[in-house]
Design a protein around this motif. Sequence first.
Motif, short mmCIF file in Angstrom:
data_model
loop_
_atom_site.label_atom_id
_atom_site.label_comp_id
_atom_site.label_asym_id
_atom_site.label_seq_id
_atom_site.Cartn_x
_atom_site.Cartn_y
_atom_site.Cartn_z
N GLY A 33 14.97 44.15 -4.61
CA GLY A 33 15.33 42.86 -4.04
C GLY A 33 15.46 42.93 -2.53
N MET A 34 16.08 44.00 -2.03
CA MET A 34 16.23 44.15 -0.58
C MET A 34 14.88 44.31 0.10
SD MET A 34 18.26 44.24 1.96
CE MET A 34 18.75 45.05 3.46
N ARG A 35 14.00 45.10 -0.48
CA ARG A 35 12.66 45.28 0.09
C ARG A 35 11.90 43.95 0.10
NH1 ARG A 35 11.14 51.24 -2.52
NH2 ARG A 35 12.62 52.36 -1.19
N GLU A 36 12.06 43.18 -0.97
CA GLU A 36 11.40 41.87 -1.00
C GLU A 36 11.95 40.96 0.10
OE1 GLU A 36 10.61 38.07 -3.94
OE2 GLU A 36 11.09 40.02 -4.81
N TYR B 296 16.05 44.61 14.31
CA TYR B 296 17.25 43.79 14.49
C TYR B 296 16.98 42.32 14.17
CZ TYR B 296 19.30 47.92 16.53
OH TYR B 296 19.78 49.19 16.70
N ASP B 297 15.79 41.83 14.56
CA ASP B 297 15.41 40.45 14.23
C ASP B 297 15.36 40.27 12.71
OD1 ASP B 297 15.01 39.85 16.97
OD2 ASP B 297 12.86 40.37 16.86
N ILE B 298 14.77 41.23 12.04
CA ILE B 298 14.63 41.16 10.58
C ILE B 298 16.00 41.28 9.92
CG2 ILE B 298 13.59 42.22 8.53
CD1 ILE B 298 11.64 40.73 10.46
N ALA B 299 16.85 42.19 10.42
CA ALA B 299 18.20 42.34 9.87
C ALA B 299 18.98 41.04 10.01
CB ALA B 299 18.94 43.49 10.56
N GLU B 300 18.82 40.37 11.15
CA GLU B 300 19.51 39.09 11.37
C GLU B 300 19.00 38.03 10.39
OE1 GLU B 300 22.07 36.26 12.71
OE2 GLU B 300 22.12 38.40 13.15
N ALA B 301 17.69 37.95 10.19
CA ALA B 301 17.12 36.96 9.27
C ALA B 301 17.59 37.21 7.84
CB ALA B 301 15.59 36.98 9.35
N TYR C 214 15.35 49.42 9.21
CA TYR C 214 14.43 50.42 9.78
C TYR C 214 13.83 51.30 8.71
CZ TYR C 214 14.90 50.03 14.88
OH TYR C 214 14.82 49.62 16.18
N ARG C 215 14.66 51.78 7.78
CA ARG C 215 14.14 52.65 6.71
C ARG C 215 13.11 51.91 5.86
NH1 ARG C 215 19.44 54.46 6.79
NH2 ARG C 215 20.11 53.05 5.15
N ILE C 216 13.37 50.66 5.56
CA ILE C 216 12.43 49.87 4.75
C ILE C 216 11.15 49.61 5.54
CG2 ILE C 216 12.06 47.62 3.67
CD1 ILE C 216 15.09 47.71 2.90
N LEU C 217 11.28 49.26 6.82
CA LEU C 217 10.09 49.03 7.65
C LEU C 217 9.24 50.29 7.77
CD1 LEU C 217 11.61 46.75 10.43
CD2 LEU C 217 9.99 46.06 8.64
N ASP C 218 9.89 51.46 7.90
CA ASP C 218 9.13 52.72 7.95
C ASP C 218 8.35 52.93 6.65
OD1 ASP C 218 10.02 53.29 10.52
OD2 ASP C 218 11.57 54.70 9.86
N LEU C 219 8.98 52.62 5.52
CA LEU C 219 8.28 52.71 4.23
C LEU C 219 7.11 51.73 4.20
CD1 LEU C 219 7.99 53.59 1.23
CD2 LEU C 219 9.60 51.74 0.69
N PHE C 220 7.33 50.51 4.68
CA PHE C 220 6.26 49.51 4.70
C PHE C 220 5.08 49.96 5.57
CE2 PHE C 220 9.14 45.58 3.75
CZ PHE C 220 9.33 46.04 2.45
#
Length: 155
Positions: free
Chosen positions: A34-37, A53-58, A73-79
């Motif tokens: 769910g968090m990754r989605e 930070y923009d994504i975390a805020e959204a 950041y960890r999820i974005l690195d995976l992406f």
Amino acid sequence: MASVHHHHHHEPTGQSLVAEAAKALVDAGEQWTGMREEVFAALAAQPRPASAYDIAEAVSQARGKRVAANSVYRILDLFVASNLARRIESANAYIANPHPGCRHDCIFLICDSCGRATHLDDDGMTGALVEAARGAGFADIRPVVELRGICSACN
């Protein structure tokens, strides 16, 4: 002059892009949580490259509770590793890959005025860079090509 190889993709948006990203991640052997989605949906909704930070805020606003940028950041690195997102190195920002099932190296055109990033597919140019690097003894090459200027809308 290298020819530009145009890849013919359907460009999914919204929920169909999220669904394609989910399929690509699961096909890569990872879980689609769910968090990754939520992170992917927030990234895909951004009109220009966005920071963690923009994504975390959204995502925090959507959830109604704070989400740490470190988690994002960890999820974005995976992406990025899974080809669901691309990192714009010069801006320390990310964009959703509009065709997550297709692997190729992109050339990014980044507008210094509005911040939008457009990608070009030129396999001839990125292939020549990879071959030059191999000739210099490099392995596991990942071309990062970014050109900065002013887009036609801002010009």
